[in-house]
Design a protein around this motif. Sequence first.
Motif, short mmCIF file in Angstrom:
data_model
loop_
_atom_site.label_atom_id
_atom_site.label_comp_id
_atom_site.label_asym_id
_atom_site.label_seq_id
_atom_site.Cartn_x
_atom_site.Cartn_y
_atom_site.Cartn_z
N MET A 60 32.84 -12.90 33.03
CA MET A 60 32.14 -13.16 34.29
C MET A 60 32.63 -14.45 34.93
O MET A 60 32.69 -14.56 36.16
N GLU A 61 32.99 -15.43 34.12
CA GLU A 61 33.52 -16.68 34.66
C GLU A 61 34.80 -16.41 35.46
O GLU A 61 35.03 -17.03 36.50
N LYS A 62 35.62 -15.50 34.99
CA LYS A 62 36.85 -15.17 35.71
C LYS A 62 36.53 -14.58 37.08
O LYS A 62 37.32 -14.73 38.02
N ARG A 63 35.41 -13.91 37.18
CA ARG A 63 35.04 -13.29 38.45
C ARG A 63 34.45 -14.29 39.45
O ARG A 63 34.28 -13.96 40.62
N CYS A 64 34.14 -15.50 38.99
CA CYS A 64 33.58 -16.49 39.91
C CYS A 64 34.55 -16.76 41.07
O CYS A 64 34.12 -16.97 42.21
N SER A 65 35.85 -16.76 40.78
CA SER A 65 36.84 -17.09 41.81
C SER A 65 37.10 -15.92 42.76
O SER A 65 37.75 -16.10 43.79
N THR A 66 36.60 -14.75 42.43
CA THR A 66 36.79 -13.58 43.30
C THR A 66 35.46 -13.06 43.83
O THR A 66 35.38 -11.91 44.29
N SER A 67 34.44 -13.90 43.77
CA SER A 67 33.10 -13.51 44.20
C SER A 67 32.55 -14.50 45.21
O SER A 67 33.09 -15.61 45.38
N LEU A 68 31.47 -14.10 45.86
CA LEU A 68 30.66 -15.05 46.62
C LEU A 68 29.56 -15.52 45.68
O LEU A 68 28.72 -14.73 45.23
N VAL A 69 29.60 -16.81 45.34
CA VAL A 69 28.67 -17.40 44.38
C VAL A 69 27.58 -18.16 45.13
O VAL A 69 27.88 -19.01 45.98
N PHE A 70 26.33 -17.85 44.82
CA PHE A 70 25.20 -18.50 45.46
C PHE A 70 24.69 -19.62 44.54
O PHE A 70 24.21 -19.36 43.44
N GLU A 71 24.82 -20.85 45.01
CA GLU A 71 24.48 -22.00 44.17
C GLU A 71 23.00 -22.37 44.21
O GLU A 71 22.54 -23.14 43.37
N ARG A 72 22.28 -21.83 45.19
CA ARG A 72 20.84 -22.10 45.26
C ARG A 72 20.08 -20.79 45.42
O ARG A 72 19.41 -20.53 46.42
N ALA A 73 20.22 -19.94 44.40
CA ALA A 73 19.50 -18.67 44.37
C ALA A 73 18.29 -18.80 43.46
O ALA A 73 18.37 -19.41 42.39
N TYR A 74 17.18 -18.22 43.88
CA TYR A 74 15.91 -18.34 43.15
C TYR A 74 15.29 -16.97 42.92
O TYR A 74 15.43 -16.05 43.72
N HIS B 134 37.01 -3.37 45.82
CA HIS B 134 38.19 -3.03 46.62
C HIS B 134 38.28 -3.95 47.84
O HIS B 134 37.99 -3.54 48.96
N PRO B 135 38.67 -5.21 47.65
CA PRO B 135 38.88 -6.07 48.82
C PRO B 135 39.91 -5.41 49.74
O PRO B 135 40.91 -4.86 49.30
N GLY B 136 39.63 -5.48 51.02
CA GLY B 136 40.48 -4.79 51.97
C GLY B 136 39.87 -3.47 52.39
O GLY B 136 40.08 -3.00 53.51
N GLU B 137 39.11 -2.86 51.49
CA GLU B 137 38.34 -1.67 51.84
C GLU B 137 36.91 -2.08 52.22
O GLU B 137 36.32 -1.54 53.14
N TYR B 138 36.38 -3.03 51.46
CA TYR B 138 35.08 -3.63 51.80
C TYR B 138 35.17 -5.09 51.40
O TYR B 138 35.32 -5.42 50.22
N ASP B 139 35.11 -5.98 52.38
CA ASP B 139 35.39 -7.40 52.15
C ASP B 139 34.13 -8.20 51.87
O ASP B 139 33.15 -8.11 52.62
N ILE B 140 34.17 -8.97 50.80
CA ILE B 140 33.17 -9.99 50.49
C ILE B 140 33.92 -11.31 50.35
O ILE B 140 34.94 -11.36 49.65
N PRO B 141 33.51 -12.37 51.00
CA PRO B 141 34.25 -13.63 50.87
C PRO B 141 34.26 -14.14 49.44
O PRO B 141 33.29 -13.98 48.70
#
Length: 518
Positions: free
Chosen positions: A77-91, A347-354
């Motif tokens: 999961m740590e490897k996916r941090c760089s390819t995900s949108l990470v929320f630093e203040r989620a509750y 599938h980045p490029g098919e459905y984009d998440i920053p």
Amino acid sequence: MKPSVAAIPCFALFLSLCGCTDQDTNTSDVDDVGSTASSSSAPAKRSLKPHIVYITSDDLGADLGPCLNDLKLMPNMEKRCSTSLVFERAYANPYCTPTRAGILTGRYSYRHGANDVYSKLPKLPLTETTIPEKIKETGAGYRSAAFGKWHLSYGENETDNLNNPSEQGFDYFEGNPRQYYTYNYFPSEYRWYVNGEDVGWGEKYKPVQITDAVLNDFQSRASGPQFYFVNYVIPHIPLHVPPRELHSYNLPEKIPDSIIHGGVKRDPKADKYVFAMLEALDGELERLVSGLSESTQRPIVFVFMGDNGTANDVYQGPVGTNEGWYRGKSSLYEGGVRIPLMIWSSHPGEYDIPTSRTDMLVHSADLFPTFFDIAGEDISTEDLDGLSFYKVFDDLSYESREMLYNEGGHDRKQAYNFTAIDQEGKKLLVQELDRRRTEIGFEDLVSYFDIRNDPGEQNNLLKTQPCAVNFQNVDKLLEFMREMRENRNPDLSDRFVIEAYRAEIESIESTCDATENE
């Protein structure tokens, strides 16, 4: 009873995972498979309905989860941090039932009453509209399925509640619809249910059983987008040693009896067992995500989060002056409610998440409207507490809310607490007047913290620096709490006594005024 609506509940984060076989290539809204990821300068591409797969880890706070600390306990999961949108203040809520109910309904527990984890007490009423039911109502075209832990049934251990997930709208359920057997992890220790039917003893370590159930369903589903609500039970107690092949820790099979069922106080002896459980879960998550992603040409939007803070005995954050009593799960301190939340596209490029990080304030109830925005469906948000954060996918500076409300407690045992946080990180926490936990260090009726500079909440500014406090902001946060509770369910207990909180605040402020006039 609510009207019959196929089965689709939507509790805690939707796992709409469906697109897998060649059937997807025949679906009219699916783009060609061979697209490459779009460049950062190109407009975001989200023109088709993706599968939505919501995945929850039980009792995983920000101190243990991926992307938010230096422990790195979940390497995949740590490897996916760089390819995900990470929320630093989620509750989330401070324990599982209200979080799961809030995700599935987009509403806080003071509206529906699902605020207690105790198996014999009411959970989510059938009168509430869940994600699966809203899917059917809108004609969004999604099939919905839930897997693993449920924990939302009225009288959970009663036999007439075995089909509760279907009654809440899910088209398919596989897992434990009752609290009974939920926290048994090994083969032949738990019963397994499919759409309300007992199909026998579990055959595998439960995280493995859940992963297999999801992958098997995905391979056999009908064509079209899927919404999956996947709920793992790791690292919830009882502590245990996972199967040898799933972790790398050198642990004795016999766990000390004193730590198996956790506790309300920090206990470092429990750490390695939880770390091993998380490594086992991490491997199963990777198997799930990879297996789903490789099985479909339709994009999958994955959402991974914890359902509440880390258990108190293994909470890794600051423990305060009370030796760690109730600094994690069940409290409204950051350790009890701040969680990992990350979203990515298969599938980045098919459905984009920053692929970035955001410090916007997000509550788990915000997932309900956000899921429907992801699905491209307009819904009424009039009766919702959750606010969609979908726009952050295109604008990382977007803020969906100025302040965030949260609450914990129930009539049976847990004293009520209420909190509000603003974008600057100022946090007001007030306690129930009559059941304050003074015996474990919660002696302050009203606390005011600066979370950005004091993330461990060691410094109640109303006590330590009262004359430096912006009392207008304190009043603003208190008024926000009152407004949030204004339309609560009148049949539920109300332990929020604003007159007492205002009197306490005014007393502190007057002391400062008197000092200044001397």
